[in-house]
Every structure is written in C-alpha cells, then in structure tokens.
Design a protein around this motif. Structure first.
Motif, mmCIF file in Angstrom:
data_model
loop_
_atom_site.group_PDB
_atom_site.id
_atom_site.type_symbol
_atom_site.label_atom_id
_atom_site.label_comp_id
_atom_site.label_asym_id
_atom_site.label_seq_id
_atom_site.Cartn_x
_atom_site.Cartn_y
_atom_site.Cartn_z
ATOM 1 N N UNK A 251 51.220 -26.201 -9.690
ATOM 2 C CA UNK A 251 50.951 -26.594 -11.080
ATOM 3 C C UNK A 251 50.623 -28.082 -11.147
ATOM 4 N N UNK A 252 51.387 -28.879 -10.413
ATOM 5 C CA UNK A 252 51.125 -30.321 -10.376
ATOM 6 C C UNK A 252 49.781 -30.613 -9.710
ATOM 7 N N UNK A 253 49.413 -29.785 -8.730
ATOM 8 C CA UNK A 253 48.142 -29.986 -8.037
ATOM 9 C C UNK A 253 46.949 -29.761 -8.961
ATOM 10 N N UNK A 254 47.115 -28.909 -9.961
ATOM 11 C CA UNK A 254 46.035 -28.684 -10.929
ATOM 12 C C UNK A 254 45.690 -29.992 -11.632
ATOM 13 N N UNK A 255 46.725 -30.697 -12.102
ATOM 14 C CA UNK A 255 46.497 -31.982 -12.766
ATOM 15 C C UNK A 255 45.976 -33.023 -11.775
ATOM 16 N N UNK A 256 46.442 -32.921 -10.537
ATOM 17 C CA UNK A 256 46.005 -33.874 -9.513
ATOM 18 C C UNK A 256 44.516 -33.745 -9.227
ATOM 19 N N UNK A 258 42.215 -32.467 -11.178
ATOM 20 C CA UNK A 258 41.450 -32.898 -12.355
ATOM 21 C C UNK A 258 41.322 -34.421 -12.364
ATOM 22 N N UNK A 259 42.428 -35.089 -12.065
ATOM 23 C CA UNK A 259 42.413 -36.554 -12.009
ATOM 24 C C UNK A 259 41.474 -37.043 -10.907
ATOM 25 N N UNK A 260 41.506 -36.367 -9.755
ATOM 26 C CA UNK A 260 40.646 -36.766 -8.638
ATOM 27 C C UNK A 260 39.170 -36.588 -8.984
ATOM 28 N N UNK A 264 36.395 -39.511 -9.199
ATOM 29 C CA UNK A 264 35.171 -39.432 -8.405
ATOM 30 C C UNK A 264 33.937 -39.523 -9.291
ATOM 31 N N UNK A 265 34.005 -38.879 -10.462
ATOM 32 C CA UNK A 265 32.880 -38.950 -11.401
ATOM 33 C C UNK A 265 32.682 -40.380 -11.901
ATOM 34 N N UNK A 266 33.793 -41.080 -12.138
ATOM 35 C CA UNK A 266 33.703 -42.470 -12.601
ATOM 36 C C UNK A 266 33.053 -43.355 -11.540
ATOM 37 N N UNK A 267 33.470 -43.184 -10.290
ATOM 38 C CA UNK A 267 32.904 -43.980 -9.196
ATOM 39 C C UNK A 267 31.423 -43.665 -9.012
#
Length: 278
Positions: A251-256, A258-260, A264-267
């Motif tokens: 469950x925590x990996x789902x948020x992880x 999304x954050x990643x 990556x999109x920002x970079x």
C-alpha cells in the motif's frame, strides 16, 4: 531433491543461461500444450467459453473484489480457501517476482513493462484456463466424463490427466504436462534464489554462487519441513502469514511509485524546457 538440484543449477548458471533457457522452454511447452488442446478439442466451444468468461470476469471484477459473504458461511469458506488465499499467495511472492521482473526488465519503458507484465500474461492466463477448463467442462457436459467425480475421489491434481486421457496422444501430452509442472516449480524457485541472493548482497545484480547455493538450500529445507509437519496446509498458512506484513508495504509502495513518477515527470519537463531555451 531432484527439483532442488535442478533449480539450484539453473540459478547458478546465471540469468542469461540456465534461467533464461528454462523460462523460454517453459513458455514454449506451455503454448504447444495449450494449442494442442485448443485445436484437437472443442475449439468453437472453448473460444466461446473464453469470450464469455473473460467478459463476465471484467464486468464482475469490482464487485468480486469486495465480496466477503458475511451472511453465508459456506460461501465465506470458499472465498477464504480460494480468493483470499490466492491474494495472500501472490502478495507473498511479490517481493521475489517484483524484483526479478525489475531485474530482467532493465532498460524497458513503463509502457513496455505494463504490457509485458500485466496485459499479456493476463490475456494468456485467461486463454489458458479457458482451454483447459473449457475442455474439462465440455467432457463433463457432452461426453459423460466424470471430471468432478475424479476430483472428489482422487484430488484436483488428477483432473488434468483425466482430461488429457480423452485427447489424442494422451501419453505424450501427460508426459509434457509433468515436464511443464516440474519446470514451473524450477523456474519459480531459481528466480527466488536469484532474488534472495541479490537482496542479501546489497543489490548485487549477479550474486555470488555461494550465496545462491545457501539460499537454495534454505528454500528447499523450509519447504520440506513445512510439508513434513503439516503438509500443503502448513505451507499455505505460512504463505498467508508472510503476506500480511508485506500487504501494508505494498500500500505504501503505491504512494511511493506515484511520487516517483511525478518527480520523474518534473525532471523531464525541466530538461525539455532547457533544451527549448537553447
């Protein structure tokens, strides 16, 4: 013991030799066996069965995902023995399978990864179950073969061979089925051995042979003890227990992830703007 030796040899030869060879052979044999049953059996019935069941599965998936049957003990028992157990089973396998797939997918795009890991196996799995399950149902309904009786008397494992007995070249097909079952065990265990070696060597992409041998023996010993003490039930219970804590991590990996992806999109956006300004 034979399976242990084979999967350890496969893991020791490395990712691009033993593991790759066995995995490729496994897929080829599985496809050949499936196509044989599809074209020598009730092809039209199987394809109609595939289309209908796939559509029903997709349409009922949201409802089935939340079904717990609190008012029907019989249905609740079935859900616990099948739906919930297999959820837990795959969650328990997730650390091994996830890392192994990530290892062999290095250099792939997210689109390629999703297609190769989620879409293709899902469709193939649906077709596989339709071919074998549809063949069994057709034999039961139209040819008087008591598949259900065989399962009740001799166990679920014998149903496959009962089905194959009613097809041409039944002896050859039964031999291929045994080979396929063995290679499925071996390829699952050798990939788990490889990943455990990676996890205990600080992420080393090609773990040392001694590490892989040690983990291979640990896996084999653990499975043997569980089977000796409580049979398959003990092994299933251990899998469910192991899966529970990792379910929280997933469950925590789902948020992880999304954050990643956002990072990556920002970079990527910043790099594109810099290129446009030049």
């Amino acid at each position: 013991m034979i399976v242990t030796v084979l999967y350890m040899l496969s893991a020791l030869t490395g990712l691009n030799k033993g593991i790759k060879f066995l995995s490729t052979s496994n897929v080829v044999v599985a496809i050949l066996l499936m196509l044989f049953l599809l074209f020598t059996g009730p092809t039209n019935f199987i394809m109609n069965f595939f289309t209908t069941t796939l559509g029903r599965y997709i349409s009922n998936l949201p409802e089935m995902s939340f079904r717990m049957a609190p008012f029907n003990e019989e249905n609740a028992g079935w859900l616990q023995g099948w739906t919930i157990f297999y959820w837990a089973w795959w969650i328990a396998w997730a650390p091994f399978v996830g890392m192994f797939i990530a290892r062999v997918s290095k250099g792939r795009t997210v689109r390629e990864f999703v297609t190769g890991v989620l879409l293709v196996p899902t469709i193939f799995g649906a077709l596989w179950f339709s071919v074998f399950g549809g063949s069994a149902i057709h034999l039961e309904m139209n040819q008087g073969v008591d598949i259900a009786g065989v399962m009740a008397e001799l166990g679920t494992e014998t149903a496959l061979f009962t089905v194959l007995e009613n097809f041409p070249l039944s002896g050859v097909m039964a031999g291929l089925a045994v080979l396929l079952i063995s290679t499925f065990f071996i390829t699952s265990a050798d990939s788990a051995t490889f990943v455990l070696g990676m996890q205990t060597t600080n992420g080393e992409l090609n773990p040392d042979m001694k590490v892989k041998v040690a983990w291979g023996l640990v896996q084999s010993g653990t499975a043997a003890v569980l089977l000796w003490q409580g049979g398959l039930t003990a092994l299933q219970t251990a899998s469910i227990i192991a899966a529970f804590p990792f379910a929280i991590i997933m469950i925590l990996m789902v948020f992880s992830i999304i954050k990643a992806f956002r990072e990556e999109a920002r970079i990527y956006t910043l790099k594109r703007k810099k290129r446009e300004q030049r």
